[in-house]
Scaffold this motif. Structure first.
Motif, mmCIF file in Angstrom:
data_model
loop_
_atom_site.group_PDB
_atom_site.id
_atom_site.type_symbol
_atom_site.label_atom_id
_atom_site.label_comp_id
_atom_site.label_asym_id
_atom_site.label_seq_id
_atom_site.Cartn_x
_atom_site.Cartn_y
_atom_site.Cartn_z
ATOM 1 N N LEU A 13 0.823 -1.207 0.000
ATOM 2 C CA LEU A 13 0.000 0.000 0.000
ATOM 3 C C LEU A 13 0.863 1.265 0.000
ATOM 4 C CD1 LEU A 13 -2.798 -1.004 2.540
ATOM 5 C CD2 LEU A 13 -2.980 -0.858 0.047
ATOM 6 N N ALA A 14 1.981 1.194 0.712
ATOM 7 C CA ALA A 14 2.892 2.335 0.790
ATOM 8 C C ALA A 14 3.899 2.331 -0.347
ATOM 9 C CB ALA A 14 3.627 2.322 2.133
ATOM 10 N N ARG A 15 3.779 1.361 -1.230
ATOM 11 C CA ARG A 15 4.693 1.221 -2.386
ATOM 12 C C ARG A 15 6.151 1.131 -1.924
ATOM 13 N NH1 ARG A 15 1.967 3.714 -7.494
ATOM 14 N NH2 ARG A 15 -0.157 3.761 -6.786
ATOM 15 N N LEU A 16 6.350 0.308 -0.924
ATOM 16 C CA LEU A 16 7.688 0.079 -0.404
ATOM 17 C C LEU A 16 8.140 -1.326 -0.772
ATOM 18 C CD1 LEU A 16 7.263 1.468 3.235
ATOM 19 C CD2 LEU A 16 8.379 2.603 1.312
ATOM 20 N N GLU A 17 9.399 -1.431 -1.113
ATOM 21 C CA GLU A 17 9.995 -2.748 -1.308
ATOM 22 C C GLU A 17 10.836 -3.044 -0.072
ATOM 23 O OE1 GLU A 17 12.027 -3.528 -4.952
ATOM 24 O OE2 GLU A 17 10.583 -2.358 -6.106
ATOM 25 N N LEU A 18 10.538 -4.137 0.587
ATOM 26 C CA LEU A 18 11.255 -4.498 1.802
ATOM 27 C C LEU A 18 12.008 -5.801 1.598
ATOM 28 C CD1 LEU A 18 8.452 -3.817 4.472
ATOM 29 C CD2 LEU A 18 10.269 -2.269 3.729
ATOM 30 N N SER A 19 13.208 -5.833 2.146
ATOM 31 C CA SER A 19 13.947 -7.093 2.151
ATOM 32 C C SER A 19 13.337 -8.000 3.203
ATOM 33 C CB SER A 19 15.430 -6.834 2.461
ATOM 34 O OG SER A 19 15.555 -6.412 3.803
ATOM 35 N N GLU A 20 13.725 -9.253 3.192
ATOM 36 C CA GLU A 20 13.191 -10.184 4.193
ATOM 37 C C GLU A 20 13.557 -9.741 5.613
ATOM 38 O OE1 GLU A 20 10.696 -12.799 5.442
ATOM 39 O OE2 GLU A 20 11.001 -12.420 3.313
ATOM 40 N N ASP A 21 14.774 -9.211 5.778
ATOM 41 C CA ASP A 21 15.174 -8.698 7.096
ATOM 42 C C ASP A 21 14.299 -7.525 7.522
ATOM 43 O OD1 ASP A 21 17.162 -10.572 7.318
ATOM 44 O OD2 ASP A 21 18.774 -9.206 6.679
ATOM 45 N N GLU A 22 13.984 -6.644 6.569
ATOM 46 C CA GLU A 22 13.147 -5.479 6.887
ATOM 47 C C GLU A 22 11.718 -5.909 7.228
ATOM 48 O OE1 GLU A 22 15.239 -1.961 4.236
ATOM 49 O OE2 GLU A 22 13.951 -3.433 3.216
ATOM 50 N N VAL A 23 11.231 -6.931 6.559
ATOM 51 C CA VAL A 23 9.899 -7.461 6.860
ATOM 52 C C VAL A 23 9.871 -7.986 8.287
ATOM 53 C CG1 VAL A 23 8.222 -9.266 6.322
ATOM 54 C CG2 VAL A 23 9.314 -7.970 4.465
ATOM 55 N N GLN A 24 10.885 -8.744 8.665
ATOM 56 C CA GLN A 24 10.950 -9.286 10.027
ATOM 57 C C GLN A 24 11.037 -8.166 11.058
ATOM 58 O OE1 GLN A 24 10.565 -12.454 10.932
ATOM 59 N NE2 GLN A 24 10.217 -12.926 8.767
ATOM 60 N N LYS A 25 11.889 -7.166 10.768
ATOM 61 C CA LYS A 25 12.055 -6.041 11.689
ATOM 62 C C LYS A 25 10.753 -5.254 11.810
ATOM 63 C CE LYS A 25 14.946 -2.003 12.524
ATOM 64 N NZ LYS A 25 16.040 -1.170 12.035
ATOM 65 N N ALA A 26 10.102 -4.980 10.676
ATOM 66 C CA ALA A 26 8.846 -4.218 10.695
ATOM 67 C C ALA A 26 7.759 -4.984 11.437
ATOM 68 C CB ALA A 26 8.397 -3.903 9.271
ATOM 69 N N SER A 27 7.739 -6.286 11.285
ATOM 70 C CA SER A 27 6.742 -7.101 11.985
ATOM 71 C C SER A 27 6.878 -6.926 13.495
ATOM 72 C CB SER A 27 6.907 -8.568 11.598
ATOM 73 O OG SER A 27 6.018 -9.366 12.341
ATOM 74 N N GLY A 28 8.094 -6.989 13.982
ATOM 75 C CA GLY A 28 8.327 -6.821 15.413
ATOM 76 C C GLY A 28 8.007 -5.412 15.889
ATOM 77 N N GLU A 29 8.439 -4.403 15.107
ATOM 78 C CA GLU A 29 8.214 -3.016 15.512
ATOM 79 C C GLU A 29 6.730 -2.663 15.478
ATOM 80 O OE1 GLU A 29 10.742 -0.737 12.939
ATOM 81 O OE2 GLU A 29 12.538 -1.170 14.139
ATOM 82 N N LEU A 30 6.028 -3.087 14.420
ATOM 83 C CA LEU A 30 4.594 -2.795 14.339
ATOM 84 C C LEU A 30 3.824 -3.505 15.447
ATOM 85 C CD1 LEU A 30 4.106 -2.880 10.459
ATOM 86 C CD2 LEU A 30 4.036 -0.872 11.947
ATOM 87 N N SER A 31 4.250 -4.705 15.790
ATOM 88 C CA SER A 31 3.592 -5.424 16.883
ATOM 89 C C SER A 31 3.777 -4.685 18.206
ATOM 90 C CB SER A 31 4.154 -6.841 16.995
ATOM 91 O OG SER A 31 3.802 -7.586 15.851
ATOM 92 N N LYS A 32 4.967 -4.143 18.425
ATOM 93 C CA LYS A 32 5.219 -3.364 19.649
ATOM 94 C C LYS A 32 4.345 -2.110 19.675
ATOM 95 C CE LYS A 32 10.006 -4.727 20.501
ATOM 96 N NZ LYS A 32 11.410 -4.269 20.504
ATOM 97 N N ILE A 33 4.235 -1.451 18.531
ATOM 98 C CA ILE A 33 3.410 -0.231 18.460
ATOM 99 C C ILE A 33 1.964 -0.570 18.794
ATOM 100 C CG2 ILE A 33 2.461 1.484 16.858
ATOM 101 C CD1 ILE A 33 5.251 1.441 15.469
ATOM 102 N N LEU A 34 1.451 -1.648 18.217
ATOM 103 C CA LEU A 34 0.076 -2.047 18.525
ATOM 104 C C LEU A 34 -0.075 -2.409 19.999
ATOM 105 C CD1 LEU A 34 -0.983 -4.085 15.379
ATOM 106 C CD2 LEU A 34 -1.617 -1.761 16.018
ATOM 107 N N GLY A 35 0.949 -2.986 20.583
ATOM 108 C CA GLY A 35 0.913 -3.299 22.006
ATOM 109 C C GLY A 35 0.813 -2.035 22.854
ATOM 110 N N HIS A 36 1.570 -1.011 22.468
ATOM 111 C CA HIS A 36 1.499 0.265 23.188
ATOM 112 C C HIS A 36 0.121 0.895 23.030
ATOM 113 C CE1 HIS A 36 5.678 0.204 24.313
ATOM 114 N NE2 HIS A 36 6.094 0.222 23.045
ATOM 115 N N ILE A 37 -0.446 0.806 21.843
ATOM 116 C CA ILE A 37 -1.784 1.364 21.610
ATOM 117 C C ILE A 37 -2.814 0.632 22.467
ATOM 118 C CG2 ILE A 37 -3.621 1.603 19.884
ATOM 119 C CD1 ILE A 37 -1.365 2.158 17.832
ATOM 120 N N GLU A 38 -2.685 -0.675 22.571
ATOM 121 C CA GLU A 38 -3.603 -1.442 23.425
ATOM 122 C C GLU A 38 -3.461 -1.028 24.882
ATOM 123 O OE1 GLU A 38 -3.122 -5.621 22.751
ATOM 124 O OE2 GLU A 38 -3.679 -5.436 20.644
ATOM 125 N N THR A 39 -2.223 -0.781 25.311
ATOM 126 C CA THR A 39 -1.994 -0.328 26.686
ATOM 127 C C THR A 39 -2.661 1.021 26.919
ATOM 128 O OG1 THR A 39 0.112 -1.495 26.781
ATOM 129 C CG2 THR A 39 -0.210 0.277 28.382
#
Length: 94
Positions: A13-39
């Motif tokens: 959607l953002a027209r970004l190309e991510l490497s597999e490492d970036e996908v893994q990193k983004a998955s962890g970071e986005l999950s943390k952000i959602l955790g903070h929002i839930e808190t």
């Protein structure tokens, strides 16, 4: 938890190309952000006034007070082309 497919969907959607490492990193970071929002969502903020800033900030703009305008002769004195009490500019189709 944001999984790989969700990260790839957002990246597409953002027209970004991510490497597999970036996908893994983004998955962890986005999950943390959602955790903070839930808190934050779990907090009782009913007694907290909405704010635009965390500290009081005075307006940087001057008060809007009407005053006498610049005389036309002065305003047009340095205009390259004046016609019909206005500035004449080239046509955008020229």
């Amino acid at each position: 938890m944001i999984d790989r497919e969700q990260v790839l969907h957002v990246a597409r959607l953002a027209r970004l190309e991510l490497s597999e490492d970036e996908v893994q990193k983004a998955s962890g970071e986005l999950s943390k952000i959602l955790g903070h929002i839930e808190t934050l969502s779990a907090l009782d903020l009913s007694a907290v006034e909405p704010t635009a800033h965390v500290v009081d900030i005075d307006s940087a703009l001057r008060p809007d007070v009407p005053h006498e305008s610049l005389p036309r002769e002065v305003a047009f004195s340095q205009a390259p082309d004046v016609a019909d009490d206005g500035y004449r500019v080239p046509s955008p189709q020229a």
